[in-house]
Design a protein around this motif. Sequence first.
Motif, PDB file in Angstrom:
ATOM      1  N   MET A 422       0.987  -1.195  -0.047  1.00 49.68           N
ATOM      2  CA  MET A 422      -0.010   0.003  -0.124  1.00 49.68           C
ATOM      3  C   MET A 422       0.996   1.150  -0.036  1.00 49.68           C
ATOM      4  O   MET A 422       1.984   1.139   0.506  1.00 49.68           O
ATOM      5  CB  MET A 422      -1.013  -0.078   1.103  1.00 49.68           C
ATOM      6  N   ASP A 423       0.321   2.167  -0.727  1.00 49.53           N
ATOM      7  CA  ASP A 423       1.065   3.633  -0.637  1.00 49.53           C
ATOM      8  C   ASP A 423       0.560   4.578   0.433  1.00 49.53           C
ATOM      9  O   ASP A 423      -0.711   4.313   0.894  1.00 49.53           O
ATOM     10  CB  ASP A 423       1.395   3.918  -2.182  1.00 49.53           C
ATOM     11  N   SER A 424       0.916   5.804   0.016  1.00 50.48           N
ATOM     12  CA  SER A 424       0.265   6.864   0.890  1.00 50.48           C
ATOM     13  C   SER A 424      -1.207   7.184   0.514  1.00 50.48           C
ATOM     14  O   SER A 424      -1.883   8.005   1.531  1.00 50.48           O
ATOM     15  CB  SER A 424       1.034   8.028   0.676  1.00 50.48           C
ATOM     16  N   HIS A 425      -1.757   6.666  -0.426  1.00 50.05           N
ATOM     17  CA  HIS A 425      -3.052   6.828  -0.982  1.00 50.05           C
ATOM     18  C   HIS A 425      -4.190   5.934  -0.273  1.00 50.05           C
ATOM     19  O   HIS A 425      -5.509   5.886  -0.453  1.00 50.05           O
ATOM     20  CB  HIS A 425      -3.390   6.912  -2.283  1.00 50.05           C
ATOM     21  N   THR A 426      -3.640   4.937   0.548  1.00 52.24           N
ATOM     22  CA  THR A 426      -4.253   3.793   1.110  1.00 52.24           C
ATOM     23  C   THR A 426      -4.605   4.371   2.751  1.00 52.24           C
ATOM     24  O   THR A 426      -3.745   4.398   3.413  1.00 52.24           O
ATOM     25  CB  THR A 426      -3.726   2.452   1.248  1.00 52.24           C
ATOM     26  N   CYS A 427      -5.920   4.511   2.930  1.00 50.61           N
ATOM     27  CA  CYS A 427      -6.259   4.602   4.371  1.00 50.61           C
ATOM     28  C   CYS A 427      -6.175   3.319   5.146  1.00 50.61           C
ATOM     29  O   CYS A 427      -6.870   2.368   4.799  1.00 50.61           O
ATOM     30  CB  CYS A 427      -7.838   5.343   4.285  1.00 50.61           C
ATOM     31  N   MET A 428      -5.604   3.363   6.263  1.00 53.95           N
ATOM     32  CA  MET A 428      -5.381   2.261   7.066  1.00 53.95           C
ATOM     33  C   MET A 428      -6.628   1.805   7.861  1.00 53.95           C
ATOM     34  O   MET A 428      -6.875   0.724   8.015  1.00 53.95           O
ATOM     35  CB  MET A 428      -4.067   2.251   7.953  1.00 53.95           C
TER      36      MET A 428
END
Lengths: 586, 656, 161
Positions: A422-428
């Motif tokens: 996952m990159d920074s655009h994925t909300c955890m």
Amino acid sequence: MKLVFGEGSCGIAAGARKVRAAVEKLNTEGAVEIGITGCIGMCYLEPIVDVYDGGTLVKRLVKVQEKDAERIYRAVAGGGRGATALPELADLEISADDKEFLEKQTRIALRHCGLIDPEDIAAYEAVDGYKAIRKVLAMTPEQVIEEIKISGLAGRGGAGFPTWFKWNAARNAKGEQKYLICNADEGDPGAFMDRAVIESAPHSLIEGMLIAAYAIGATRAFVYVRAEYPLAIVRLEKALAAAKKAGLLGENILGSGFSCDIRIKAGAGAFVCGEETALIESLEGNRGMPRLKPPFPAEKGYTQAPSNINNVETFANVAWIILNGGAAFAAMGTETSKGTKVFALTGKIKRGGLVEIPMGLTLRDVIFGIGGGIRDGGTFKAVQMGGPSGGCIPEHLLDTKIDYKALGATGAIMGSGGMVVMDSHTCMVNMARFFLDFTAKESCGKCVHCRIGTKRMHEILTRITEGKGKEGDVELLQDLCNGIKAGALCGLGQTAPNPVLTTIRYFRDEYDAHIREARCPAHECAALKKFSIDPAKCKGCTMCAKKCPVGAISGTVKQPHVIDQSKCIKCGQCVATCKFGAVTVG
Amino acid sequence: MENELIDLIIDDVPVRVPAGTTILEAAKTAGIDIPNLCYLKELGPYGACGVCVVEVENCPKMLRACSAKVAPGMVVHTKSEKALATRKLALELLMGDHDGDCQGPCKLNCPAHTDCQKYVKEIAEGRFADAVATVKETFPLPAAIGRVCPHPCEKACRRNLVEQPISIAQLKYFAADQVRKDGNERPIKVAAPTGKKVGIIGGGPAGLTAAFKLAQWGHDVTVYDQMPEMGGMLRYGIPEYRLPKAILKAETDAIAALGVQFINNFKIGRDADFAKLRSWFDAVIVANGAWKSTAMRVKGEELKGVWGGIDFLRAVVTGEKPDIGERVAIVGGGNTAMDACRTAVRVGAKEVFVVYRRTRKEMPAEDIEITEAEEEGVKFKFLYAPDEIRGRRKPVPVVGKFEEIALDSVIAAIGQRNDPEGFADLPQTPKGTIAADEGNFATTLPGVFACGDTVNKGAGIAIGAIAQANEAALAVNAFLRGGEYKPIKPILSERNLTEKDFEDRPRIARAVMPQRPAEERKHDFKEVNLGLSVEAAQAEAKRCLECGCHDFEDCKLIRYANLVQADTQRLRGDFHPGFTEQKLVTIERNQRKCILCNLCVRVCAEQAKQGLLGLVGRGFKTVIKPEFKDPAATAVCKDCRLCAENCPTGALKIIG
Amino acid sequence: MCDCCEKSDLSKLTPVFEAFAGDDHALISILQKAQEIYGYLPTDVLYAIAEKTGNSPAKVMGVATFYTQFRLKPVGKNLILLCKGTACHVNGADSIEKALVEELGVGDGETTDDGIFSIKTVACLGCCSLSPVMMINEDTYGSLTPAKAKEIVRKIREASK
């Protein structure tokens, strides 16, 4: 010259069959030999066409399209020979970078994948296929189990339990009839190595199962394949028929007096059937609801008879271990984890596909070394390992060794090998919600902790992603997680909290931002998105205002427009419509 | 192997059981009950509920006691912190998904938790004596309270969400009247004498209720009252036309019949001081009520012709024939004001005004009382308050916001308070009431309890005083036995419903109470209400939605929820799908209360050998259903009822 | 469709029962074959299977409703299986679902009024490298965008008319 088309499910989905059909149409006179193979694991390059010259791979063509069929055919049918041939196809050839993807791997379970024709038993026999079972038939079952013990092979389905131990328990269990079961109900979303093995080298599974059946004394075996894998079922059926015809299956195998029959049972869509007692229930034709353990399947399994269950990847290693010796397998890996492991590398990764590496490499080696890092210039945020039972590992733990113990310490698990980047655009938080949506839907409903607990966790996570989270929700989630881990009946429930616990552990700030500031730092949660128009970029074309379904955008022609936040339903139509990139999402 | 005996320790108790025994069964031999919901010995373990989890030393995972077998040297903790937490979570998850009412809203909203649903059902079935006995489990005055109670039960009645509430109060006194008429009241059981003596000061609803309870428990009870007859405000504050004295007398006589001694015309401070009275008894309850009218604090209040509301009412009852003249104003908007104005009409006033400082909507009096007063000719002056009362007539024009009314008398019914005289030994609240514990109504003096209008917040409704008296009686009983009573608020499941949930219910009109016409009744003190007929009462009682669970007493789920003090709200969310009224011969299934323990499915298949039930769907949406090709095939059910008998909650109910 | 008016040609089940004769554990396999024959599992077929296999109708219904593969209602001519696996989620499966709902006017588990499409979301199709992915009948479509997904169903709809 021979053209070999990679026809695993991914290759087919990417258009491999269309390309082959186009080539076959031209190849009326048979100038070119045409064959198929399974999945080589470089899914991101599909469709892949290999050019062989007298058994030697001379060119690997990637991302081949139907329109390329004619020039490939012309080049191969009339072209020169040798590795330097076919310069006209250079643009389709795999790059040196991409070659690294395979070169950095060590393939045992996947050793034949993408290299041989899965539908041809002779092709398997040509690469030492069915030699191991011949060797085994001359050994005692105890010797076979000992060899597996030396190898240190552990269950590749997720739990990582020593394979020899289970075989031994089943061998020693009292019972006239014993059963061997292959768990091919690969249910973890994001894992597809078992599918690849069955589609690409079904005989290696059959051989591994025969060896196991011999070791435990089982004369009947099942492969429980998930229904979503029709191609795997077709290829396995063909392989079983071929093996039977060759005397490798059924009564008195190779004249040894050992008999074993293998049948396919198609699953019907239930993730929980990956749990061994639920799988047995399903095999018996019941609702796939787990049984209480003990008794364990080795004692009372299918129809209450001693049964042993391993997954596809585990079996795929067996013949190799017998031929090369357990010590050769154990020479790879770490203190606690031996041999190799296959990972399905997917998500926001540059080079996604199947990766088999020796245990002990780091996550960074796999994601950045083999996978080439994040695609589209993004930044790495986390890797999700072990599917719905696993967890999310953050950047600062990328140097964690791939090892059952080391991964377990992060809160994630090795699992069956799903590795979703996952990159920074994925909300955890949304990621946790996604997994709980999955486990809640897949919960069989038998035990209270899982049935209601996963549902409640999903509800709480949903309200957080919608900006309706309350102070104390994180603590409530943690409380639920701990109680469900302790109280759930089977592995599905006991591990369901892992994605929540790890995201809270490593990304607590994201939870807090949702709850306290109604803000999604990854800008993923739709309810928390804020759309606005950059007046510097807006040309006043009015397109967005016309498109907006709720009339939230106003402005005069050729003047910057504005979005009324109170009316905005966050549908994103304006972003899609704007030709000037003036709509920003915050 | 099977005969081998295993030694282990459960909750510090050494246990020896045959090999192969489960921890749950082993614990039973040591008298340790491990909670469980889905286990039935005959069927073997199932493992769904997760309530029987226990912790075993040196075992990383929690074990289900229903299935885990004993092992030599095992050390089991059934109540370790982790076991309790895991068990509690299971119960909280179940309660959070439990869409059922343990008890009807009527019962919950009654301060005394009278079992309204039960007696309404008994009335519906024509079992009037049973209904009276049910009321008397809570208090001894059904005919009286049924007539005067402002019935908070009816305010909570779910039937409000359909059309109108059940006439619970009227049904209560209907049953009491009917039983008195039929002479078939169930005898009240009295326990063997304990030899303990209890003195109760005050013979109103609180004192009488406490006396009634304590006498049943075998104590020697004496009730003292300053008035000539027992009943307190029910007798001296409620006019005859609402509650005939004869009816009240019958009910107080029944209390005396239990052996309770009544001593009237006895006043503390005058006939004996409090300390002395205490010395005669092992315990004392002070329930002397609130008999002083609250002052208006206006000029002229002390003048002749100015009455306190309850003083006026009492004077009428005691036959003092108060001379109030022809023009009377009653100040106040409560039930006492209504009683006063209607009594004023009956004693001959020609013009009666009610002066109230707010609007009609805000009047605390029952709406029906206001209407009935209006029917009887009472005039209302809203948004007025008395400013000054003058001794002689002097017409003054209306100036500004002031108006002068010529009157013969003024009755101030604006409130009442207790009289602490004679009780100096007892600590008081700043309001001047006696301070008592809100839970068990103990005072700071050992063995002295106080309840009703005289304590804490002061005057309230009769049933509120009764509720306190019940608690005080329990506390006295515990005290006399050397213990201490601490009330525990039970944990209950309650549904949250709206009109929408009842959209498809047929509308049935509420029973109309027949009354004497206003023109006739306003001239005498005979009872205004004529009472419901047997038919009307039964029809009315049949309107009851029966909200409370039939299985409340036997429900394992709620028992365990209370045992672990489960928070029923913490894990509320969507409810699992469910339908009521799925009938299978004599079994009605309410899936909303189903906890999917699967016992019904299993007993039907394994014990009844029928296999008629099954789990349908998966996960949270799973339900248990009978599955038949056509309804006629329900005939295959043998009606053995094993399913309902083994249901741990109220999901299955035997009907008919 | 109610129980009383459902009339399936039960003779089609005969070869299925023959194929699994003597196998006491074949209920799921039989249901799968039945669904291949009828396109879904009509109630009368379920009862016929219960009777023939010696299982109670309650058990057959229990199994048929446990597994996501089984359908108790007919599906459209084209069955769209939309993957909602992890990789597809990370790569925007939600936006594909939204696009399909917009285009077809029906959601998960529903069939369009014209009977041309049914949508069903599935856990993982195992084509994670091509995510987001959907499968329509036998064909897999990968690397979807909302526009691409709409385009694909539009073409199939044209072809179905």
